[in-house]
Enzyme design. Structure first.
Site, short mmCIF file in Angstrom:
data_model
loop_
_atom_site.label_atom_id
_atom_site.label_comp_id
_atom_site.label_asym_id
_atom_site.label_seq_id
_atom_site.Cartn_x
_atom_site.Cartn_y
_atom_site.Cartn_z
NE ARG A 172 2.76 6.96 -10.25
CZ ARG A 172 3.52 6.37 -9.32
NH1 ARG A 172 3.67 6.90 -8.14
NH2 ARG A 172 4.15 5.25 -9.61
CG HIS B 38 7.50 10.59 -6.87
ND1 HIS B 38 6.79 10.50 -8.04
CD2 HIS B 38 7.37 9.38 -6.26
CE1 HIS B 38 6.26 9.28 -8.13
NE2 HIS B 38 6.60 8.59 -7.07
P1 NDP Z 1 -2.85 -1.36 -4.88
O1 NDP Z 1 -3.07 -1.76 -6.31
O2 NDP Z 1 -2.51 -2.42 -3.90
O3 NDP Z 1 -4.16 -0.61 -4.34
C1 NDP Z 1 -4.84 0.34 -5.09
C2 NDP Z 1 -6.08 0.77 -4.32
O4 NDP Z 1 -6.71 1.83 -5.06
C3 NDP Z 1 -7.11 -0.36 -4.18
O5 NDP Z 1 -7.72 -0.28 -2.91
C4 NDP Z 1 -8.10 -0.03 -5.28
O6 NDP Z 1 -9.43 -0.46 -5.04
C5 NDP Z 1 -8.07 1.49 -5.25
N1 NDP Z 1 -8.57 2.02 -6.53
C6 NDP Z 1 -8.06 1.85 -7.77
N2 NDP Z 1 -8.83 2.45 -8.69
C7 NDP Z 1 -9.86 3.01 -8.03
C8 NDP Z 1 -11.01 3.74 -8.41
N3 NDP Z 1 -11.27 4.02 -9.70
N4 NDP Z 1 -11.86 4.13 -7.45
C9 NDP Z 1 -11.64 3.84 -6.15
N5 NDP Z 1 -10.55 3.15 -5.70
C10 NDP Z 1 -9.69 2.73 -6.64
O7 NDP Z 1 -1.75 -0.22 -4.90
P2 NDP Z 1 -0.67 0.15 -3.77
O8 NDP Z 1 -1.37 0.37 -2.50
O9 NDP Z 1 0.46 -0.81 -3.81
O10 NDP Z 1 -0.11 1.55 -4.36
C11 NDP Z 1 -0.97 2.64 -4.58
C12 NDP Z 1 -0.28 3.71 -5.38
O11 NDP Z 1 0.69 4.38 -4.58
C13 NDP Z 1 0.55 3.23 -6.58
O12 NDP Z 1 -0.27 2.95 -7.69
C14 NDP Z 1 1.45 4.43 -6.84
O13 NDP Z 1 0.83 5.31 -7.73
C15 NDP Z 1 1.57 5.08 -5.46
N6 NDP Z 1 2.93 5.03 -4.92
C16 NDP Z 1 3.58 6.21 -4.64
C17 NDP Z 1 4.83 6.21 -4.09
C18 NDP Z 1 5.50 7.48 -3.72
O14 NDP Z 1 6.68 7.45 -3.36
N7 NDP Z 1 4.82 8.60 -3.75
C19 NDP Z 1 5.54 4.96 -3.82
C20 NDP Z 1 4.78 3.78 -4.14
C21 NDP Z 1 3.52 3.83 -4.68
P3 NDP Z 1 -9.79 -2.02 -4.94
O15 NDP Z 1 -9.34 -2.43 -3.55
O16 NDP Z 1 -11.26 -2.04 -5.10
O17 NDP Z 1 -9.03 -2.72 -6.03
C1 OXD Z 2 6.20 3.75 -7.02
C2 OXD Z 2 6.77 5.08 -6.77
O1 OXD Z 2 5.20 3.63 -7.75
O2 OXD Z 2 7.90 5.16 -6.22
O3 OXD Z 2 6.74 2.76 -6.47
O4 OXD Z 2 6.14 6.07 -7.09
#
Ligand code: NDP
Ligand code: OXD
Length: 316
Positions: free
Chosen positions: A231, A279
Site C-alpha cells: 500500500r 496500482h
Molecule cells: P495477509 O493478511 O495474508 O498477510 C499480511 C502479512 O503481513 C502477514 O504475514 C502479517 O504477519 C504481516 N503483517 C501485518 N502487520 C504487520 C506488522 N505490523 N509487522 C510485521 N508484519 C505484519 O495479506 P495478503 O498477503 O493477502 O495481502 C497483503 C497486502 O497486499 C494487502 O493488505 C494489500 O494491501 C496488498 N495488495 C496489493 C495489491 C496491488 O495490486 N498492489 C493487490 C492485492 C493486495 P502475520 O503473518 O504475523 O499475521
Molecule cells: C487489493 C488491491 O487490496 O487490489 O486487492 O490493492
C-alpha cells in the site's frame, strides 16, 4: 447442495466497472448499487471498494461487509463502519498476478533492466556483470497469502529469501524474522526489499529513510532495491527520493503511492531509477472473485463458518 437464500447485496465500488460486477452478482441474487442511494434498508450484504464513509451505517439489516480486494484499509477508513464481520479476498487468480508482478520486478532489477533501458535510449553497447540469483537476498515484508506465494516462486528461481512478519512464521526455504526485534537483522540481510504488508496503524509510514538505510548496499546488485506492491500509505515518498538520491537506494519499483492516482507533479514519475505502475500489480477480476464471494454469502446463510475473515483488532 442447498438452495442459497436470497439476501440482497449493495455494491459500493469506487473506480470499478460497477455494472459488470452487478451483472455477475445479479445472476445469483438481487443487487443494488450505491448510485441508487439511499439504498433500500433491507440490504443484507455490502461489497465495497473505497465506499463513501457513512453509507453502511444506514443499513440496519447489514450482516456482512465484503472487501472487493485483499486489502481492507479502505473498509476501516469509514469511521461509521458497522460492527459486522468483514471478509476479504484470497483468490488464486489474484495471488498469481501478484507473484508474477514480484518475480517480474525482482528479475528486472536483478538483470539490470533499468541500466539497459537507459543504454538502449542512448544506443550504448555495454555489458554489465552478471550474478546468479543465489547471490541475491530478497526480503519480503509480509508473508501472508501473497508474500508466501511470491517467496515460493523466488526460492524456486534460486534467490535467497527472507521474510518478516508480525507473529513468528515459518516457510520452506525462507529465513524468517518477526516483530520490531527482528526488523534490523531482516533488513541487514536483504538486498531487494519487497513490501507486501497491509496498511494498518502499525505499518503506516514504515518504509521511510531510516528503514531503507538498514538494507544491505554492499551487495551483488551494486545497491539496495525497493519494490512496494502493498500500500502507498506504508511508504514515505520523500524518504524514498532522498534514499535514491544519496545512494542509500539504487532503484525502486512502486505500484502503490501515498496519493493515488500519483499526482502529475510527483518527481517519482520521471525519476530515472524508479519504475511506476498504477496500482496494477494484482487486479481484482470479477469473473474469478464473484463466485467466491457468492459462496461465502451462501455459507453465511447456511450458518457455516466463513473463510478469510478480517481480524478487526489487527486491522487486516
Ligand atoms: P495477509 O493478511 O495474508 O498477510 C499480511 C502479512 O503481513 C502477514 O504475514 C502479517 O504477519 C504481516 N503483517 C501485518 N502487520 C504487520 C506488522 N505490523 N509487522 C510485521 N508484519 C505484519 O495479506 P495478503 O498477503 O493477502 O495481502 C497483503 C497486502 O497486499 C494487502 O493488505 C494489500 O494491501 C496488498 N495488495 C496489493 C495489491 C496491488 O495490486 N498492489 C493487490 C492485492 C493486495 P502475520 O503473518 O504475523 O499475521
Ligand atoms: C487489493 C488491491 O487490496 O487490489 O486487492 O490493492
Amino acid at each position: 447442495m442447498s438452495q442459497p437464500a436470497r439476501g440482497r447485496v449493495l455494491l459500493a465500488l469506487t473506480r470499478q466497472d460497477v455494472d459488470y460486477w452487478g451483472q455477475l452478482l445479479g445472476k445469483d441474487r438481487e443487487v443494488t448499487t450505491e448510485r441508487a442511494w439511499p439504498a433500500d434498508p433491507s440490504i443484507d450484504y455490502a461489497l465495497v471498494w473505497k465506499h463513501k464513509p457513512g453509507v453502511l451505517a444506514g443499513l440496519p439489516n447489514l450482516k456482512l461487509v465484503i472487501s472487493m480486494g485483499a486489502g481492507v484499509d479502505h473498509v476501516f477508513a469509514d469511521p461509521e463502519l458497522p460492527d459486522v464481520p468483514i471478509l476479504r479476498v484470497v483468490a488464486e487468480n489474484l495471488t498469481t498476478h501478484m507473484t508474477e508482478y514480484v518475480v517480474w520486478r525482482v528479475m528486472d532489477h536483478h538483470r539490470q533492466g533499468m541500466a539497459y533501458r537507459v543504454q538502449q535510449a542512448g544506443k550504448v553497447w555495454e555489458e554489465h556483470g552478471q550474478q546468479t540469483a543465489a547471490c541475491v537476498h530478497v526480503g519480503i515484508m509480509g508473508l501472508g497469502h501473497l508474500g508466501r506465494a511470491a517467496a515460493k516462486a523466488l526460492v524456486a528461481l534460486g534467490f535467497r529469501v527472507n521474510g518478516w512478519t508480525r507473529t513468528p512464521a515459518a516457510a520452506e526455504g525462507v529465513d524468517t524474522f518477526h516483530g520490531e526485534a527482528g526488523l534490523k537483522d531482516f533488513l541487514a540481510a536483504t538486498d531487494i526489499l519487497v513490501v507486501l504488508l497491509p496498511h494498518t496503524p502499525a505499518t503506516e509510514g514504515i518504509i521511510d529513510y531510516d528503514l531503507l538505510s538498514g538494507l544491505r548496499r554492499d551487495n551483488a546488485l551494486g545497491g539496495a532495491v525497493l519494490i512496494n506492491a502493498g500500500r502507498g500509505m506504508l511508504q514515505k515518498e520523500a524518504g524514498i527520493l532522498r534514499a535514491l538520491d544519496d545512494g542509500t537506494l539504487k532503484e525502486a519499483s512502486l505500484d502503490v503511492f501515498e496519493e493515488e492516482p500519483l499526482p502529475a507533479q510527483s518527481p517519482l514519475w520521471s525519476h530515472p531509477r524508479v519504475f511506476v505502475t498504477p496500482h496494477a500489480a494484482a487486479t481484482s477480476d470479477p469473473e474469478h472473485l464473484v463466485p467466491l464471494m457468492l459462496e461465502q454469502i451462501a455459507r453465511f446463510e447456511r450458518g457455516e463458518a466463513l473463510d478469510n475473515l478480517v481480524d478487526r483488532k489487527a486491522g487486516y
